[in-house]
Design a protein around this motif. Structure first.
Motif: not given
Ligand code: EPU
Length: 418
Positions: A22-23, A120-124, A159, A161-163, A303, A325, A369
């Protein structure tokens, strides 16, 4: 609404085929916005989150068809908006922001808001886009962003961040000049996205390391790609073999994406053998309690934390599980306690005292999860477990109850009112 009913206690035996991730599929789907025309993806799992992304792309004007393969035609993108109704059900919708800006120069995307596992902000993502010359405003819960042309930039993530890494990598493909992403995510899903972008004509180096260099190109073209196997689905079924004292062969997976999980499960007493695309897992001795800390790839994934906790709840001693995380990813603890697990929670650390057995109970799924961890608990428990609100599971596990019943589990999906 559906629920799952499980009669536990059967050691699972047999073979499970692992679905596409999925991811990995979601960012590929977002990447279609970078080039007009027909994109074709193989091995896309049939999941609710995939449907949500299809609906989002369709809302923007894409034509999507998911038969054996997924076809997405982006020749007629005209609506550059990701509305709240879609983004609130799936945070990954935010992945359309980078491609929309790169290809169409403007975007209106709802802020995702909170979710069950943390703020889970998107500030980054936004700070990175601003470094690339994007004008970013927040208005009535929406990000309103525009740029005549994105400029390459040096971006160091505070930090991992995957997405965030995926969004900015996509944005940079069509930017003017070079973008360097530092402290980038190294997850296999990031590498898979970079591979597809390169097939489309992008110039990217370093994906899979913490420094990714992207040379912007004027234009990309649609292509074809195969989605990598879901490492978290595979990890979940590895735990299923372990927690039931069974013997499973997982086929169609990538053992090299699961090394940290494999290592921990071996320490916990599972016997794991990997061959080309196949993982054999069995357990014939007691479960050993081991400690685990979640961290970005290649370390142990967040996850898999909930599923590992189910296994540890039957360990021979005490296991300390630290979630590094997400600040609120322990919703499964209270539910596992209802099944007889002995877990103390303090902030981001859970102390799991192994018990001799779990007992079936009605429990509630809270996020994807966490739901999987309850299924695993139910498979091992004595008696009947009913898991409510399983729409969370349908977001991320393809045909879970079918795959599990085929290896001997007594598991049924029922309508809530039955
Ligand atoms: N974060 C920030 N600011 C940002 C982005 C992230 O503070 O702008 C913080 C998040 O709050 C978190 C940390 O950075 O504490 C890491 O978050 P990340 O951005 O890596 O998570 P994500 O990209 O939103 C993806 C997966 C998640 C998985 C995480 C960590 C996808 C679609 N989602 O989320 O998958 O847990 O990476 O590996 O790829 C799942 O499949 O169940 C799932 C939640």
């Amino acid at each position: 609404m559906d629920k799952l009913v499980i009669e536990g206690g059967v050691p699972l035996q047999g073979e499970i085929r692992i679905s596409g991730a999925k991811n990995a599929a979601l960012p590929l789907m977002a990447a279609t916005l970078l080039a007009n025309g027909e994109h074709i993806f193989h091995n896309v799992p049939r999941l609710r989150d995939i449907r949500t992304m299809r609906n989002l792309l369709a809302h923007m004007g894409a034509a999507c068809r998911h038969e054996d393969v997924l076809h997405i035609d982006t020749s007629d993108i005209h609506n550059l908006e990701a509305p709240y109704d879609l983004v609130k059900t799936m945070r990954a919708s935010v992945l359309v922001l980078g491609p929309m800006l790169a290809r169409h120069h403007r975007a209106r995307v709802s802020l995702p808001g909170g979710c069950a596992i943390g703020a889970r902000p998107i500030n980054l993502h936004l700070a990175g886009l601003a470094r690339m010359g994007v004008d970013v405003k927040l208005d009535h819960g929406y990000v309103i962003a525009s740029a005549d042309r994105l400029r390459g930039a040096l971006i160091t993530f505070d930090q991992v961040t995957v997405t965030g890494t995926e969004n900015l990598m996509m944005a940079a493909t069509l930017a003017e000049g070079q973008t360097v992403l530092r402290n980038a995510a190294r997850e296999p899903e990031v590498v898979a996205l970079a591979e597809y972008l390169c097939r489309m004509g992008a110039r990217i180096e370093g994906a899979g390391t913490d420094r990714i260099v992207i040379e912007g190109v004027p234009e990309l073209s649609p292509s074809t790609h195969t989605v990598i196997p879901d490492r978290i689905e595979a990890g979940t079924y590895m735990v299923a073999a372990g927690i039931t004292g069974g013997n499973l062969r997982l086929v169609g997976c990538r053992p090299d994406h699961l090394e940290a999980v494999t290592e921990k499960l071996q320490q916990a007493g599972l016997v794991i053998e990997t061959h080309n695309g196949t993982i054999d897992v069995r357990r014939d001795r007691p479960i050993r309690s081991v400690d685990v800390k979640t961290w970005p790839f290649p370390a142990f994934p967040t996850d898999m934390q909930a599923q590992f906790m189910s296994l540890m709840s039957l360990g021979d001693n005490v296991s300390t599980i630290s979630e590094q995380i997400f600040e609120n990813r322990f919703m499964h603890v209270l539910e596992l306690q209802r099944m007889g697990a002995d877990i103390e929670l303090e902030g981001r650390v859970a102390m799991v005292h192994g018990v001799k057995k779990l007992s079936g109970a009605p429990v509630m799924a809270t996020d994807l999860r966490a739901s999987a961890s309850l299924v695993l608990g139910g498979l091992a428990a004595e008696g009947t477990t009913e898991i409510h609100r399983i729409y969370h599971l349908d977001r991320g596990y393809e045909a879970m109850e079918k795959k599990l019943s085929a290896v001997g589990a007594r598991i049924w999906r029922k309508r809530e009112e039955e």
